[in-house]
Scaffold this motif. Structure first.
Motif, PDB file in Angstrom:
ATOM      1  N   MET A 116       7.580   4.797   9.447  1.00 27.52           N
ATOM      2  CA  MET A 116       7.237   4.691  10.833  1.00 27.52           C
ATOM      3  C   MET A 116       6.790   6.052  11.345  1.00 27.52           C
ATOM      4  SD  MET A 116       9.432   2.696  13.558  1.00 27.52           S
ATOM      5  CE  MET A 116       8.504   1.979  14.823  1.00 27.52           C
ATOM      6  N   SER A 117       5.784   6.034  12.128  1.00 28.38           N
ATOM      7  CA  SER A 117       5.201   7.273  12.641  1.00 28.38           C
ATOM      8  C   SER A 117       5.948   7.724  13.891  1.00 28.38           C
ATOM      9  CB  SER A 117       3.735   7.028  12.966  1.00 28.38           C
ATOM     10  OG  SER A 117       3.203   8.153  13.610  1.00 28.38           O
ATOM     11  N   ASN A 118       5.996   9.041  14.075  1.00 27.78           N
ATOM     12  CA  ASN A 118       6.630   9.606  15.266  1.00 27.78           C
ATOM     13  C   ASN A 118       5.624   9.821  16.397  1.00 27.78           C
ATOM     14  OD1 ASN A 118       9.139   9.671  14.126  1.00 27.78           O
ATOM     15  ND2 ASN A 118       8.938  11.774  13.366  1.00 27.78           N
ATOM     16  N   LYS A 119       4.379   9.443  16.156  1.00 25.89           N
ATOM     17  CA  LYS A 119       3.365   9.625  17.182  1.00 25.89           C
ATOM     18  C   LYS A 119       3.632   8.658  18.326  1.00 25.89           C
ATOM     19  CE  LYS A 119      -0.293  10.819  13.963  1.00 25.89           C
ATOM     20  NZ  LYS A 119      -1.580  10.402  13.439  1.00 25.89           N
ATOM     21  N   PRO A 120       3.420   9.104  19.540  1.00 25.75           N
ATOM     22  CA  PRO A 120       3.599   8.186  20.670  1.00 25.75           C
ATOM     23  C   PRO A 120       2.500   7.125  20.640  1.00 25.75           C
ATOM     24  CG  PRO A 120       2.731  10.285  21.440  1.00 25.75           C
ATOM     25  CD  PRO A 120       3.035  10.449  19.974  1.00 25.75           C
ATOM     26  N   PHE A 121       2.867   5.950  21.095  1.00 27.22           N
ATOM     27  CA  PHE A 121       1.923   4.846  21.143  1.00 27.22           C
ATOM     28  C   PHE A 121       0.875   5.157  22.192  1.00 27.22           C
ATOM     29  CE2 PHE A 121       0.582   0.723  22.920  1.00 27.22           C
ATOM     30  CZ  PHE A 121       0.045   0.165  21.765  1.00 27.22           C
ATOM     31  N   GLU A 122      -0.349   5.066  21.774  1.00 28.99           N
ATOM     32  CA  GLU A 122      -1.439   5.363  22.694  1.00 28.99           C
ATOM     33  C   GLU A 122      -2.234   4.090  22.936  1.00 28.99           C
ATOM     34  OE1 GLU A 122      -5.466   8.012  22.637  1.00 28.99           O
ATOM     35  OE2 GLU A 122      -3.706   8.811  21.627  1.00 28.99           O
ATOM     36  N   PHE A 123      -2.323   3.705  24.181  1.00 31.37           N
ATOM     37  CA  PHE A 123      -3.046   2.499  24.548  1.00 31.37           C
ATOM     38  C   PHE A 123      -4.509   2.847  24.744  1.00 31.37           C
ATOM     39  CE2 PHE A 123      -4.592  -0.501  27.826  1.00 31.37           C
ATOM     40  CZ  PHE A 123      -4.432  -1.677  27.099  1.00 31.37           C
ATOM     41  N   ARG A 124      -5.366   2.159  23.977  1.00 31.19           N
ATOM     42  CA  ARG A 124      -6.799   2.383  24.098  1.00 31.19           C
ATOM     43  C   ARG A 124      -7.492   1.044  24.269  1.00 31.19           C
ATOM     44  NH1 ARG A 124      -7.936   5.557  18.821  1.00 31.19           N
ATOM     45  NH2 ARG A 124      -5.752   5.463  18.410  1.00 31.19           N
ATOM     46  N   PRO A 125      -7.684   0.628  25.508  1.00 31.16           N
ATOM     47  CA  PRO A 125      -8.353  -0.661  25.699  1.00 31.16           C
ATOM     48  C   PRO A 125      -9.805  -0.592  25.247  1.00 31.16           C
ATOM     49  CG  PRO A 125      -8.083   0.452  27.791  1.00 31.16           C
ATOM     50  CD  PRO A 125      -7.392   1.300  26.753  1.00 31.16           C
TER      51      PRO A 125
END
Length: 141
Positions: free
Chosen positions: A1-10
């Motif tokens: 699992m990645s530690n990157k924050p979830f980035e919402f890209r519509p």
């Protein structure tokens, strides 16, 4: 699992995989004999609908009376016998065959036909009690 924050890209697009629908099998038409009564509540169950019931079918048979008195007084299905003697006769006849009786009782107790009243609550309770007694350790007969 990645530690990157979830980035919402519509993107404005939703991607789907293209699939081909499978052909639907043509249902096999089984002819139904509309002249036969398939309603388990009917006095003509599994007989022609236009068959007139005999006087004997509209009252309790001797074996049914024996079956009825074999129950303790407080658990006798009196309403069933009074209002639906043809059903009581059928149950009494099959009572020694536990599996067949249990199946019949499950069908009758679970009767929830659309647009029809089914059994009255008192009879429904008696059917449930009979089913419970039949599937228990002891039962009359």
């Amino acid at each position: 699992m990645s530690n990157k924050p979830f980035e919402f890209r519509p993107s404005g697009l939703i991607e789907f995989d293209q699939v081909e629908p499978e052909p639907v099998a043509t249902p096999v038409h089984v002819p139904v004999d509309d002249a036969l009564d398939t309603d388990p509540l009917s006095i003509n169950f599994e007989r022609r609908k236009d068959c007139k019931p005999t006087a004997a079918e509209r009252m309790l048979a001797g074996t049914t009376i024996d079956w009825l008195v074999a129950f303790p007084v407080e658990s006798r299905p009196k309403a069933l016998c009074d209002r639906f003697p043809h059903v009581a006769n059928r149950l009494a006849t099959d009572w020694s065959h536990a599996a067949r009786s249990a199946q019949s009782l499950q069908v009758l107790a679970g009767d929830a036909r659309w647009g029809a009243a089914g059994f009255p609550a008192q009879v429904q309770g008696e059917l449930q009690r009979l089913l419970k007694q039949l599937t228990g350790v002891q039962h009359p007969g």
